[in-house]
Design a protein around this motif. Structure first.
Motif, mmCIF file in Angstrom:
data_model
loop_
_atom_site.group_PDB
_atom_site.id
_atom_site.type_symbol
_atom_site.label_atom_id
_atom_site.label_comp_id
_atom_site.label_asym_id
_atom_site.label_seq_id
_atom_site.Cartn_x
_atom_site.Cartn_y
_atom_site.Cartn_z
ATOM 1 N N GLN A 1 -18.522 5.992 -19.825
ATOM 2 C CA GLN A 1 -18.510 4.356 -19.401
ATOM 3 C C GLN A 1 -17.597 3.577 -19.153
ATOM 4 O OE1 GLN A 1 -20.347 3.054 -23.321
ATOM 5 N NE2 GLN A 1 -20.950 1.235 -22.003
ATOM 6 N N GLN A 2 -16.152 4.379 -20.323
ATOM 7 C CA GLN A 2 -15.358 3.857 -19.524
ATOM 8 C C GLN A 2 -14.614 3.551 -18.449
ATOM 9 O OE1 GLN A 2 -12.355 4.987 -22.652
ATOM 10 N NE2 GLN A 2 -12.975 3.322 -24.100
ATOM 11 N N ASP A 3 -14.463 4.665 -18.004
ATOM 12 C CA ASP A 3 -15.044 4.829 -16.200
ATOM 13 C C ASP A 3 -15.120 3.727 -15.587
ATOM 14 O OD1 ASP A 3 -12.217 6.757 -16.887
ATOM 15 O OD2 ASP A 3 -13.384 8.362 -17.031
ATOM 16 N N MET B 1 -19.908 15.247 -26.894
ATOM 17 C CA MET B 1 -20.930 14.297 -26.304
ATOM 18 C C MET B 1 -20.486 12.835 -25.567
ATOM 19 S SD MET B 1 -24.584 15.357 -25.131
ATOM 20 C CE MET B 1 -24.450 14.806 -23.716
ATOM 21 N N VAL B 2 -20.111 12.128 -27.782
ATOM 22 C CA VAL B 2 -20.579 11.060 -27.100
ATOM 23 C C VAL B 2 -18.584 10.330 -27.117
ATOM 24 C CG1 VAL B 2 -20.060 8.448 -29.090
ATOM 25 C CG2 VAL B 2 -21.840 11.158 -29.101
ATOM 26 N N THR B 3 -17.593 11.127 -27.200
ATOM 27 C CA THR B 3 -16.418 10.844 -26.655
ATOM 28 C C THR B 3 -16.829 11.016 -25.240
ATOM 29 O OG1 THR B 3 -16.354 12.403 -27.503
ATOM 30 C CG2 THR B 3 -14.373 11.111 -27.641
ATOM 31 N N GLU B 4 -17.711 12.467 -24.348
ATOM 32 C CA GLU B 4 -17.050 11.839 -23.362
ATOM 33 C C GLU B 4 -18.174 11.196 -22.367
ATOM 34 O OE1 GLU B 4 -18.665 15.414 -20.471
ATOM 35 O OE2 GLU B 4 -17.773 16.468 -22.088
ATOM 36 N N LEU B 5 -19.219 10.181 -23.238
ATOM 37 C CA LEU B 5 -20.248 9.266 -22.426
ATOM 38 C C LEU B 5 -19.314 8.259 -22.210
ATOM 39 C CD1 LEU B 5 -23.721 10.597 -23.939
ATOM 40 C CD2 LEU B 5 -22.441 10.514 -21.774
ATOM 41 N N SER B 6 -18.725 7.206 -23.926
ATOM 42 C CA SER B 6 -17.745 6.964 -23.894
ATOM 43 C C SER B 6 -16.329 6.747 -23.057
ATOM 44 C CB SER B 6 -17.436 7.121 -25.213
ATOM 45 O OG SER B 6 -16.501 6.530 -25.886
ATOM 46 N N LYS B 7 -16.013 7.936 -23.167
ATOM 47 C CA LYS B 7 -14.941 8.057 -21.862
ATOM 48 C C LYS B 7 -15.698 7.803 -20.409
ATOM 49 C CE LYS B 7 -11.543 10.401 -20.026
ATOM 50 N NZ LYS B 7 -10.386 10.589 -19.174
ATOM 51 N N HIS C 1 -14.347 1.533 -13.180
ATOM 52 C CA HIS C 1 -14.978 1.327 -11.550
ATOM 53 C C HIS C 1 -15.472 0.560 -11.650
ATOM 54 C CE1 HIS C 1 -15.495 3.244 -7.930
ATOM 55 N NE2 HIS C 1 -16.905 3.495 -7.770
ATOM 56 N N ARG C 2 -16.544 -0.704 -11.753
ATOM 57 C CA ARG C 2 -17.040 -0.991 -11.390
ATOM 58 C C ARG C 2 -15.826 -2.628 -11.790
ATOM 59 N NH1 ARG C 2 -19.495 -5.759 -14.096
ATOM 60 N NH2 ARG C 2 -17.649 -5.062 -16.333
ATOM 61 N N ASP C 3 -15.305 -3.171 -12.511
ATOM 62 C CA ASP C 3 -14.033 -3.929 -12.430
ATOM 63 C C ASP C 3 -13.918 -3.588 -11.138
ATOM 64 O OD1 ASP C 3 -15.296 -4.829 -14.779
ATOM 65 O OD2 ASP C 3 -13.960 -4.035 -15.896
ATOM 66 N N TRP C 4 -13.084 -2.397 -11.134
ATOM 67 C CA TRP C 4 -12.649 -2.886 -9.579
ATOM 68 C C TRP C 4 -13.281 -3.130 -8.640
ATOM 69 C CZ3 TRP C 4 -13.358 0.814 -5.582
ATOM 70 C CH2 TRP C 4 -12.042 1.138 -4.626
ATOM 71 N N CYS C 5 -14.231 -2.422 -7.953
ATOM 72 C CA CYS C 5 -15.394 -2.635 -7.533
ATOM 73 C C CYS C 5 -15.444 -3.784 -7.967
ATOM 74 C CB CYS C 5 -16.053 -1.900 -7.655
ATOM 75 S SG CYS C 5 -16.614 -0.559 -7.416
ATOM 76 N N VAL C 6 -16.168 -4.913 -8.034
ATOM 77 C CA VAL C 6 -15.953 -5.943 -7.952
ATOM 78 C C VAL C 6 -14.325 -6.915 -7.758
ATOM 79 C CG1 VAL C 6 -16.129 -8.210 -9.924
ATOM 80 C CG2 VAL C 6 -17.613 -5.938 -9.945
#
Length: 197
Positions: free
Chosen positions: A9-11, A1-7, A15-20
């Motif tokens: 978060q990275q996504d 789950m941490v991996t999933e959460l970390s993934k 996505h935030r970087d792409w939006c910015v």
């Protein structure tokens, strides 16, 4: 789950970087569009002002052309009247000169005859009661003092008439030259005004 959460978060960061990035690109694009819009509106305003100025200049030029054409018509009418006056003056002066020439010729003939001496005195067969058929008796010969004055007056009037005719011819030539120059300049002005439109 941490991996999933970390993934996730990275996504989400990606996505935030792409939006910015997209937001910044959109912001730049919007600013460019606003700049282009402002530039086009300024250009439109300049063109509308230029159209307004050209319309005003065209109206002024049309009015100037119309006024020039009116002046040309008036000048033509005036010139026509001046020429008619000139023609009448020339006719009048020439008729006057012909009449004066005839009168002068006749006066010279009359006064030339009057200045010849009379017939010599001839003894006739006259009696106290019958004068006879001889020539009339002449008194002492003298010139008609008024004759030369009349002839010189007629010659003076003739000279004045010729002078008036000559002055009328010079004035007519000057008027014609001025009229032709005015018409030439007016036509050139109309052509130039037409080219400006």
């Amino acid at each position: 789950m941490v991996t999933e959460l970390s993934k996730q978060q990275q996504d989400e960061v990606a996505h935030r970087d792409w939006c910015v990035k997209e937001l910044n690109a959109n912001h730049r694009s919007t600013e460019e569009a606003y700049d282009k819009k402002a530039s086009l509106e300024t250009k439109k305003a300049d063109l509308e002002k230029e159209i307004e100025e050209l319309t005003a200049k065209t109206a002024e030029t049309d009015a100037a052309m119309t006024e020039t054409q009116k002046q040309m018509r008036r000048a033509g009418e005036t010139r026509e009247a001046e020429n008619a006056d000139f023609q009448q003056t020339i006719v009048d002066q020439r008729v006057t000169q012909q009449i004066l020439d005839k009168a002068l010729t006749r006066m010279k003939q009359v006064y030339a005859l009057m200045q010849k001496p009379g017939a010599p005195h001839v003894q006739t067969s006259a009696t106290d009661t019958d004068p006879g058929n001889g020539p009339a008796r002449f008194t002492e010969y003298e010139e008609n003092k008024g004759g030369s004055k009349v002839v010189s007056l007629l010659e003076e009037v003739m000279a004045d008439s010729k002078k008036t005719e000559d002055e009328a011819i010079v004035a007519e030539q000057d008027s014609q030259a001025a009229y032709e120059l005015f018409m030439k300049e007016s036509n050139e002005a109309i052509i130039q005004m037409g080219d400006k439109i």
